[in-house]
Write an enzyme that holds these catalytic residues in place. Sequence first.
Site, PDB file in Angstrom:
ATOM      1  N   ASP A  19      -4.538 -15.653   6.964  1.00  0.00           N
ATOM      2  CA  ASP A  19      -3.180 -15.946   6.482  1.00  0.00           C
ATOM      3  C   ASP A  19      -2.397 -16.823   7.460  1.00  0.00           C
ATOM      4  OD1 ASP A  19      -3.652 -14.433   4.234  1.00  0.00           O
ATOM      5  OD2 ASP A  19      -2.675 -12.635   5.004  1.00  0.00           O
TER       6      ASP A  19
ATOM      7  N   ARG B  69       0.837  -1.208   0.000  1.00  0.00           N
ATOM      8  CA  ARG B  69       0.000   0.000   0.000  1.00  0.00           C
ATOM      9  C   ARG B  69       0.873   1.259   0.000  1.00  0.00           C
ATOM     10  NH1 ARG B  69      -2.896  -4.131   1.893  1.00  0.00           N
ATOM     11  NH2 ARG B  69      -5.185  -4.065   1.957  1.00  0.00           N
TER      12      ARG B  69
ATOM     13  N   GLY C 226      -1.529 -11.460  -5.130  1.00  0.00           N
ATOM     14  CA  GLY C 226      -2.948 -11.115  -5.313  1.00  0.00           C
ATOM     15  C   GLY C 226      -3.228  -9.708  -4.820  1.00  0.00           C
TER      16      GLY C 226
ATOM     17  N   LYS D 223      -6.220 -18.944  -2.051  1.00  0.00           N
ATOM     18  CA  LYS D 223      -4.984 -18.225  -1.677  1.00  0.00           C
ATOM     19  C   LYS D 223      -3.855 -18.669  -2.613  1.00  0.00           C
ATOM     20  CE  LYS D 223      -6.723 -15.724   1.533  1.00  0.00           C
ATOM     21  NZ  LYS D 223      -6.845 -14.285   1.291  1.00  0.00           N
TER      22      LYS D 223
ATOM     23  N   ARG E 129      -5.668 -17.347 -10.045  1.00  0.00           N
ATOM     24  CA  ARG E 129      -6.495 -16.884  -8.913  1.00  0.00           C
ATOM     25  C   ARG E 129      -7.618 -15.959  -9.388  1.00  0.00           C
ATOM     26  NH1 ARG E 129      -2.748 -14.939  -4.161  1.00  0.00           N
ATOM     27  NH2 ARG E 129      -4.754 -14.915  -3.102  1.00  0.00           N
TER      28      ARG E 129
ATOM     29  N   ARG F 249       3.432 -19.711   2.649  1.00  0.00           N
ATOM     30  CA  ARG F 249       2.983 -19.974   4.031  1.00  0.00           C
ATOM     31  C   ARG F 249       2.941 -21.478   4.342  1.00  0.00           C
ATOM     32  NH1 ARG F 249       2.362 -14.875   5.637  1.00  0.00           N
ATOM     33  NH2 ARG F 249       1.215 -13.476   4.247  1.00  0.00           N
TER      34      ARG F 249
END
Length: 426
Positions: free
Chosen positions: A312, A28, A92, A339, A120, A384
């Site tokens: 997450d 961001r 994403g 995800k 995705r 992850r």
Amino acid sequence: MKKVVITPAKSFSLGTSEIAPDKSISHRSVMFAMLSDGVSEIENFLRAEDTLNSLEIVKHLGAHVEDDGTTIKISSKGIQEPFEILDCGNSGTGMRLFCGLLSSAKGHFILTGDKYLRRRPMKRVTAPLMSIGAKLDGREDGDFAPLSIRGASLKAFDYESKIASAQVKSAMILAALRADGICKYREPELSRDHTERMLKGMGADIKTDGLQTTITPLKSLLSPLKIRVPADPSSAFFFAVAAAIIPGSHVMLEGITLNPTRIEAFKALERMGVDIQYDLYDEKYEPVGNITVKYAPLKGIVIEDKIAWLIDELPALSIAMACAEGESVVKNAKELRVKESDRIATVVKALHACGIAVEEYEDGYKITGGELKKAVVDSDGDHRIAMSFIIAGLKCGMEVSDLDCINTSFPNFFSLVQKITQVGFL
Ligand code: S3P
């Protein structure tokens, strides 16, 4: 580096200020700098593949970037039509937020990503953006990248999202900043709110009332962003789980964002019996502090609400569940299926390989705690999953393959694991 072999760890004590900077906030920060005509200054930016791709994209969009290795300074004269295709890599968040940012910009933009990202779903952002006048397209009627965007005038909206997704909310907020009237966005459960906090901090008129966000379009450019990115609670959580499964262990994770929409997984670990302390010391844009986690025997847990606040961390939490006494259940977490991998399928498969009883549901799983056994686990290209099963290896030893994905979010992960146990690369 193809494969890693992890040796079981003895009780450990680790204090670290080296948890990777927050991924959501880093993405961001570089995007929002494009909304100001001043010089934004970003310290502790996450230098990992996903966020470096976003930084590269803002350069292609005409931002002037100066980077002395500590602080990234970004100034922009507005979004320029790029010569290059914009490559979001594995991210994403990058792709969906850029859709919102570019929908109203002058020019033509192509967004693409790696083979995982191109699988995705993107309709969750392209459909609401198209409904307000955005000119977007992509494979399968705008659902899959590569996506093309031709900037257009956007109409004011009152949009009710069916999913609690910060990516969708952020794309719509970014679009709303350039829409032709006041916009309202509602979501079924509050999703992470970094976009709102950061844009408000830059002077945007954004109001949050429960699950509704009201956005007044910009009358002028925003003030520059001056931020030190806090450490990422999702990355920190791997080490919280490490302390929670190795008897006698203790970690102090420094400088983490304590934003309530991000630390629910730590709260879940507390409910499982672990002793956790939060020491807040800063509150600019985001609450920031240290998190201390001390081992205690774990008990099973049911997780069925506030899913967006720990989505997450569910793969890492599944390792704590596998080590807990009794059954643990995760429900209402269908989002896991879209995800970086189908995380319900990957978690279930990998835990089975480790000798744990797991039942798969469409929207989650049931894990019966037991004795984790050393296995060979493939991450399926999902950072992850790779990191979660490396942490499981601290308990019982593990071989994990397909590791390059770790560079998307936590490039120094192994240097921290090496402080706890022996790591062999094959
Ligand atoms: C993110 C939002 C979440 C999260 C992702 C980062 C963000 O995705 O899973 O890792 O930075 O906005 P959704 O918005 O799809 O829930």
